[in-house]
Write a protein that holds these residues in place. Structure first.
Motif, PDB file in Angstrom:
ATOM      1  N   TYR A   1      10.411  11.654  -5.410  1.00 33.63           N
ATOM      2  CA  TYR A   1       9.450  10.914  -4.598  1.00 33.63           C
ATOM      3  C   TYR A   1       9.280   9.538  -5.231  1.00 33.63           C
ATOM      4  N   VAL A   2       9.564   8.485  -4.479  1.00 37.14           N
ATOM      5  CA  VAL A   2       9.420   7.127  -4.994  1.00 37.14           C
ATOM      6  C   VAL A   2       7.959   6.720  -4.807  1.00 37.14           C
ATOM      7  N   ALA A   3       7.227   6.674  -5.923  1.00 36.25           N
ATOM      8  CA  ALA A   3       5.803   6.333  -5.874  1.00 36.25           C
ATOM      9  C   ALA A   3       5.605   4.829  -5.708  1.00 36.25           C
ATOM     10  N   SER A   4       6.502   4.039  -6.313  1.00 38.00           N
ATOM     11  CA  SER A   4       6.445   2.585  -6.156  1.00 38.00           C
ATOM     12  C   SER A   4       7.842   2.018  -6.357  1.00 38.00           C
ATOM     13  N   GLY A   5       8.093   0.901  -5.714  1.00 35.76           N
ATOM     14  CA  GLY A   5       9.386   0.249  -5.841  1.00 35.76           C
ATOM     15  C   GLY A   5      10.372   0.697  -4.782  1.00 35.76           C
TER      16      GLY A   5
ATOM     17  N   ALA B   1       9.219   3.097  -1.555  1.00 38.67           N
ATOM     18  CA  ALA B   1       7.931   3.676  -1.936  1.00 38.67           C
ATOM     19  C   ALA B   1       7.370   4.507  -0.785  1.00 38.67           C
ATOM     20  N   GLY B   2       6.914   5.701  -1.117  1.00 39.04           N
ATOM     21  CA  GLY B   2       6.345   6.603  -0.123  1.00 39.04           C
ATOM     22  C   GLY B   2       7.358   7.544   0.495  1.00 39.04           C
ATOM     23  N   GLU B   3       8.629   7.383   0.142  1.00 40.86           N
ATOM     24  CA  GLU B   3       9.683   8.239   0.685  1.00 40.86           C
ATOM     25  C   GLU B   3      10.221   9.170  -0.402  1.00 40.86           C
ATOM     26  N   SER B   4      10.895  10.224   0.034  1.00 36.21           N
ATOM     27  CA  SER B   4      11.428  11.194  -0.922  1.00 36.21           C
ATOM     28  C   SER B   4      12.848  11.592  -0.556  1.00 36.21           C
TER      29      SER B   4
ATOM     30  N   GLU C   1      11.487  -2.924  -9.932  1.00 33.23           N
ATOM     31  CA  GLU C   1      10.730  -2.060 -10.840  1.00 33.23           C
ATOM     32  C   GLU C   1      10.174  -0.890 -10.024  1.00 33.23           C
ATOM     33  N   SER C   2      10.386   0.329 -10.513  1.00 31.99           N
ATOM     34  CA  SER C   2      10.047   1.512  -9.712  1.00 31.99           C
ATOM     35  C   SER C   2       9.501   2.641 -10.564  1.00 31.99           C
TER      36      SER C   2
END
Length: 104
Positions: A49-53, A68-71, A87-88
């Motif tokens: 899960y990409v929390a940011s970036g 961000a917000g996708e998995s 940056e992620s």
């Protein structure tokens, strides 16, 4: 359980265990822009899960971009790699837990 200590995976990539359960593990991974985890596979099923970036994954040779917000679901033993387009922070869930991540 408190968060584990940060562990450097590769240049510009570090991880720490957030939650370590009997059948699942949640790992926070922070990437500097451009940093990458090389192609690899493991027997663990993984959800990233990409929390940011924004991340670029290669899964079985196919490019997949995740914002961000996708998995992304990675089945067991599938070749994959990841590179940060910026940056992620990624939250990786593994089942079963990664024994190789424990105690490091």
């Amino acid at each position: 359980m408190a968060d584990s200590e940060w562990v450097t995976m590769t240049e510009g990539v570090k991880r720490r265990i957030k939650v370590d359960g009997e059948k699942m593990m949640l790992v926070e991974v922070r990437f500097e822009a451009g940093a990458a985890v090389p192609q690899h596979a493991h027997p663990h099923e993984q959800i990233s899960y990409v929390a940011s970036g924004r991340m670029a994954f290669t899964v079985n040779g196919e490019a997949v971009e995740v914002a961000a917000g996708e998995s992304l679901h990675l089945p067991s033993n599938v070749q994959h790699a990841a590179r940060a387009l910026e940056e992620s922070t990624v939250l990786d869930t593994f089942s079963p837990p990664r024994e190789d991540f424990r105690g490091k």
